[in-house]
Design an enzyme around this catalytic site. Sequence first.
Site, PDB file in Angstrom:
ATOM      1  N   THR A  18       0.838  -1.203   0.000  1.00  0.00           N
ATOM      2  CA  THR A  18       0.000   0.000   0.000  1.00  0.00           C
ATOM      3  C   THR A  18       0.874   1.255   0.000  1.00  0.00           C
ATOM      4  O   THR A  18       0.557   2.258  -0.624  1.00  0.00           O
ATOM      5  CB  THR A  18      -0.907   0.029   1.251  1.00  0.00           C
ATOM      6  OG1 THR A  18      -1.576  -1.224   1.371  1.00  0.00           O
ATOM      7  CG2 THR A  18      -1.941   1.130   1.172  1.00  0.00           C
ATOM      8  N   SER A 113       6.074   4.099   8.512  1.00  0.00           N
ATOM      9  CA  SER A 113       4.908   4.851   8.947  1.00  0.00           C
ATOM     10  C   SER A 113       4.554   4.634  10.415  1.00  0.00           C
ATOM     11  O   SER A 113       5.335   4.958  11.295  1.00  0.00           O
ATOM     12  CB  SER A 113       3.733   4.521   8.030  1.00  0.00           C
ATOM     13  OG  SER A 113       2.634   5.320   8.334  1.00  0.00           O
ATOM     14  N   HIS A 114       3.414   4.039  10.650  1.00  0.00           N
ATOM     15  CA  HIS A 114       2.886   3.891  12.004  1.00  0.00           C
ATOM     16  C   HIS A 114       3.327   2.582  12.657  1.00  0.00           C
ATOM     17  O   HIS A 114       2.907   2.281  13.761  1.00  0.00           O
ATOM     18  CB  HIS A 114       1.361   3.933  11.929  1.00  0.00           C
ATOM     19  CG  HIS A 114       0.835   3.003  10.877  1.00  0.00           C
ATOM     20  ND1 HIS A 114       0.958   3.267   9.540  1.00  0.00           N
ATOM     21  CD2 HIS A 114       0.244   1.801  10.964  1.00  0.00           C
ATOM     22  CE1 HIS A 114       0.441   2.265   8.845  1.00  0.00           C
ATOM     23  NE2 HIS A 114       0.005   1.362   9.679  1.00  0.00           N
ATOM     24  N   ASP A 278       1.778  10.179  13.448  1.00  0.00           N
ATOM     25  CA  ASP A 278       2.426   8.865  13.418  1.00  0.00           C
ATOM     26  C   ASP A 278       3.930   8.990  13.167  1.00  0.00           C
ATOM     27  O   ASP A 278       4.480  10.092  13.143  1.00  0.00           O
ATOM     28  CB  ASP A 278       1.760   7.969  12.363  1.00  0.00           C
ATOM     29  CG  ASP A 278       2.067   8.413  10.957  1.00  0.00           C
ATOM     30  OD1 ASP A 278       2.319   9.611  10.753  1.00  0.00           O
ATOM     31  OD2 ASP A 278       2.085   7.553  10.054  1.00  0.00           O
ATOM     32  N   ASP A 280       5.972   8.859  10.599  1.00  0.00           N
ATOM     33  CA  ASP A 280       6.503   9.705   9.521  1.00  0.00           C
ATOM     34  C   ASP A 280       5.689  10.981   9.312  1.00  0.00           C
ATOM     35  O   ASP A 280       5.944  11.720   8.356  1.00  0.00           O
ATOM     36  CB  ASP A 280       6.589   8.913   8.217  1.00  0.00           C
ATOM     37  CG  ASP A 280       5.235   8.434   7.742  1.00  0.00           C
ATOM     38  OD1 ASP A 280       4.371   8.157   8.595  1.00  0.00           O
ATOM     39  OD2 ASP A 280       5.024   8.350   6.525  1.00  0.00           O
ATOM     40  N   ASP A 282       2.462  11.637   8.532  1.00  0.00           N
ATOM     41  CA  ASP A 282       1.378  11.850   7.574  1.00  0.00           C
ATOM     42  C   ASP A 282      -0.005  11.577   8.173  1.00  0.00           C
ATOM     43  O   ASP A 282      -1.013  11.936   7.584  1.00  0.00           O
ATOM     44  CB  ASP A 282       1.598  11.071   6.264  1.00  0.00           C
ATOM     45  CG  ASP A 282       1.768   9.593   6.481  1.00  0.00           C
ATOM     46  OD1 ASP A 282       1.753   9.134   7.640  1.00  0.00           O
ATOM     47  OD2 ASP A 282       1.937   8.871   5.467  1.00  0.00           O
ATOM     48  N   ARG A 283      -0.042  10.950   9.345  1.00  0.00           N
ATOM     49  CA  ARG A 283      -1.349  10.680   9.965  1.00  0.00           C
ATOM     50  C   ARG A 283      -1.651  11.670  11.079  1.00  0.00           C
ATOM     51  O   ARG A 283      -0.730  12.269  11.641  1.00  0.00           O
ATOM     52  CB  ARG A 283      -1.365   9.287  10.586  1.00  0.00           C
ATOM     53  CG  ARG A 283      -1.283   8.189   9.580  1.00  0.00           C
ATOM     54  CD  ARG A 283      -1.507   6.845  10.243  1.00  0.00           C
ATOM     55  NE  ARG A 283      -1.528   5.823   9.202  1.00  0.00           N
ATOM     56  CZ  ARG A 283      -2.051   4.636   9.326  1.00  0.00           C
ATOM     57  NH1 ARG A 283      -2.615   4.283  10.470  1.00  0.00           N
ATOM     58  NH2 ARG A 283      -2.039   3.769   8.332  1.00  0.00           N
ATOM     59  N   GLU A 365     -10.070   6.996   6.138  1.00  0.00           N
ATOM     60  CA  GLU A 365     -10.530   6.709   7.501  1.00  0.00           C
ATOM     61  C   GLU A 365      -9.369   6.404   8.442  1.00  0.00           C
ATOM     62  O   GLU A 365      -9.516   6.459   9.655  1.00  0.00           O
ATOM     63  CB  GLU A 365     -11.539   5.557   7.506  1.00  0.00           C
ATOM     64  CG  GLU A 365     -11.111   4.270   6.802  1.00  0.00           C
ATOM     65  CD  GLU A 365      -9.963   3.539   7.434  1.00  0.00           C
ATOM     66  OE1 GLU A 365      -9.939   3.440   8.664  1.00  0.00           O
ATOM     67  OE2 GLU A 365      -9.081   3.063   6.698  1.00  0.00           O
ATOM     68  N   SER A 366      -8.228   6.057   7.874  1.00  0.00           N
ATOM     69  CA  SER A 366      -7.082   5.615   8.674  1.00  0.00           C
ATOM     70  C   SER A 366      -6.268   6.810   9.170  1.00  0.00           C
ATOM     71  O   SER A 366      -5.043   6.804   9.093  1.00  0.00           O
ATOM     72  CB  SER A 366      -6.217   4.680   7.838  1.00  0.00           C
ATOM     73  OG  SER A 366      -5.916   5.300   6.595  1.00  0.00           O
ATOM     74  N   LYS A 377      -0.637  12.497   2.416  1.00  0.00           N
ATOM     75  CA  LYS A 377      -1.471  12.991   3.511  1.00  0.00           C
ATOM     76  C   LYS A 377      -0.559  13.707   4.497  1.00  0.00           C
ATOM     77  O   LYS A 377       0.652  13.492   4.491  1.00  0.00           O
ATOM     78  CB  LYS A 377      -2.250  11.858   4.150  1.00  0.00           C
ATOM     79  CG  LYS A 377      -1.411  10.734   4.703  1.00  0.00           C
ATOM     80  CD  LYS A 377      -2.310   9.584   5.100  1.00  0.00           C
ATOM     81  CE  LYS A 377      -1.483   8.423   5.615  1.00  0.00           C
ATOM     82  NZ  LYS A 377      -1.679   7.187   4.861  1.00  0.00           N
TER      83      LYS A 377
HETATM   84  C1  G1P Z   1      -3.136   1.489   5.821  1.00  0.00           C
HETATM   85  C2  G1P Z   1      -4.409   2.297   5.773  1.00  0.00           C
HETATM   86  C3  G1P Z   1      -4.453   3.117   4.510  1.00  0.00           C
HETATM   87  C4  G1P Z   1      -3.205   3.979   4.421  1.00  0.00           C
HETATM   88  C5  G1P Z   1      -1.961   3.121   4.558  1.00  0.00           C
HETATM   89  C6  G1P Z   1      -0.694   3.951   4.604  1.00  0.00           C
HETATM   90  O1  G1P Z   1      -3.085   0.609   4.740  1.00  0.00           O
HETATM   91  O2  G1P Z   1      -5.548   1.469   5.862  1.00  0.00           O
HETATM   92  O3  G1P Z   1      -5.614   3.888   4.487  1.00  0.00           O
HETATM   93  O4  G1P Z   1      -3.165   4.658   3.204  1.00  0.00           O
HETATM   94  O5  G1P Z   1      -2.035   2.350   5.753  1.00  0.00           O
HETATM   95  O6  G1P Z   1      -0.675   4.816   5.691  1.00  0.00           O
HETATM   96  P1  G1P Z   1      -3.488  -0.935   4.851  1.00  0.00           P
HETATM   97  O7  G1P Z   1      -2.647  -1.517   5.950  1.00  0.00           O
HETATM   98  O8  G1P Z   1      -4.930  -0.961   5.229  1.00  0.00           O
HETATM   99  O9  G1P Z   1      -3.228  -1.498   3.493  1.00  0.00           O
HETATM  100 ZN    ZN Z   2       2.509   7.342   8.087  1.00  0.00          ZN
END
Ligand code: G1P
Ligand code: ZN
Length: 544
Positions: A18, A113-114, A278, A280, A282-283, A365-366, A377
């Site tokens: 993703t 990321s997170h 988060d 990096d 972006d959240r 939504e995330s 984001k």
């Molecule tokens: C998750 C979130 C998605 C976001 C991505 C990157 O991906 O659901 O909305 O864009 O992290 O931050 P997922 O693990 O669901 O593929």
């Molecule tokens: Zn992130």
Amino acid sequence: MNIKIVPTTPFEGQRPGTSGLRKKVTVFEQPHYLENFVQSVFNSLEDFHGKTLVVGGDGRYFNRKAIQTIIKMAVANGFGELMIGKGGLLSTPATSCIIRKYQAFGGLILSASHNPGGPNADFGIKYNISNGGPAPEKVTEAIYANSQKIENYVIADTPDVDLDTIGEKILGETKIKIIDPVADYAEMMSKLFDFDLIKRLFQIGKFKMRYDAMNAVTGPYAKYILEGILKAPEGTVVNAVPKEDFGGLHPDPNLVYAHTLVEEMFSDNGPDFGAASDGDGDRNMILGHKFYVNPSDSLAVIVANFWNAPGYDRGLTGVARSMPTSQAVDRVARGMGMSCYETPTGWKFFGNLLDANKATICGEESFGTGSNHVREKDGLWAVLYWLNIIAATNMSVAEIVKAHWKKYGRNYYSRHDYEGVDSAIAHKIMDDMTARAESEIGKFYGDYEVETFDNFTYVDPVDKSVSKNQGVRVLFKDGSRIVFRLSGTGTQGATIRIYIEKYEPNVAKHDLDPQEALADLIEIAEEISGVKAKTGRKKPDVIT
Ligand code: G1P
Ligand code: ZN
């Protein structure tokens, strides 16, 4: 300068998900693993000779080491210039900002990321293109294809570069620039939002804010902008120094992982406004005093209040949300007479819509919201947007959201995650639902009649590219929805995500706990998917 050509063989599974390639640090630490991927990225690009590459990361374990490798490989591959955040730091949105501002060829972002950081946790690498956004699927697929046939990579034989001193030096034919990671980003924010108005909010002295940077990359950004420029009292930003293991925190700004902030916000004398980002940057998570703002609602409120922020007050061209994100923003878009696009999960799908000026603001939504100011984001952007709304309306967070629900109705919404599920079982659950999709149409679950049951396919309105298999959607006649998908960002087993949504126009019913309001649909989700029965789990690991 000596350039080494190093023979290598492909590693399985170097397919970006993703959001880039995410693996355990121990996987990245294998000899040639990072090098193979970086060379595969470069092999997928054309005509970058002499051009600029932006490099930075969220400061997690392996960040500095990876950057040293990337510098040597970018030099060997013929980039003309590297722009690197001091200390190896650059938030994801700041990277996007810098790529765009300096018209760089692209960028490499080092982050998972997170996901947690540290020697036994996660690392990641992502390539962004010249619009500042994540590489689209055709590029990520080319990277993967190259990774599966790679035979060698090139790397300059040169000592490590000092990442901690701002300045320039020449390595071979490449200029290496160590830049202030915050300045360009802060300047951009000051143009989008009414900083004088927000400053007054803090000056009056009654308004209290807490920002939890979770020991991750936004610390220096938030300190500089909130406490430095906007004069929020010192200590407003906590956990502000990026750490390699995020101080043991799981830098995912949600009710579970940002619980210290949540507890403070729900205490009797808690602050008026709370936010977190988060790893990096972006959240974002937005909280009021004793009030949690669901990210889907946050997106809708941000869109509805565009006229409060100087960067947006001339109007929006359209909005976009990822498919599982609630339809709250659709109602605002309809009210404002503009288009609302529904894309697959992942920010990369917003890039074309933003580039073509079809959408100005996008969200997921995330805990992801952003706009056409960059192509990622942007956590701090959302926080500043909310501050701008609070300052302009003189209302509390809860008042703003409740007034919004009163006007548009409330989309009760929740996401249930089952983490670390056996991958074969998870795929079978999805395949089973996809296989019986057609026969489900018209079926009743309690009072809910199935109108659409499919596996979401997206046709990009700009380049007409088709993305299949983006999640099972169950749409009911009354507008309620259940969506199932597998995460594309995890590093261990599979994560099943179930997204549940129900629309409630009646203002007298707007104060329910979402889990309560959605209880019947949550049961129906199990009836349709059998997630609990098939995984042996009793309840989700994370509820947001
Ligand atoms: C998750 C979130 C998605 C976001 C991505 C990157 O991906 O659901 O909305 O864009 O992290 O931050 P997922 O693990 O669901 O593929
Ligand atoms: Zn992130």
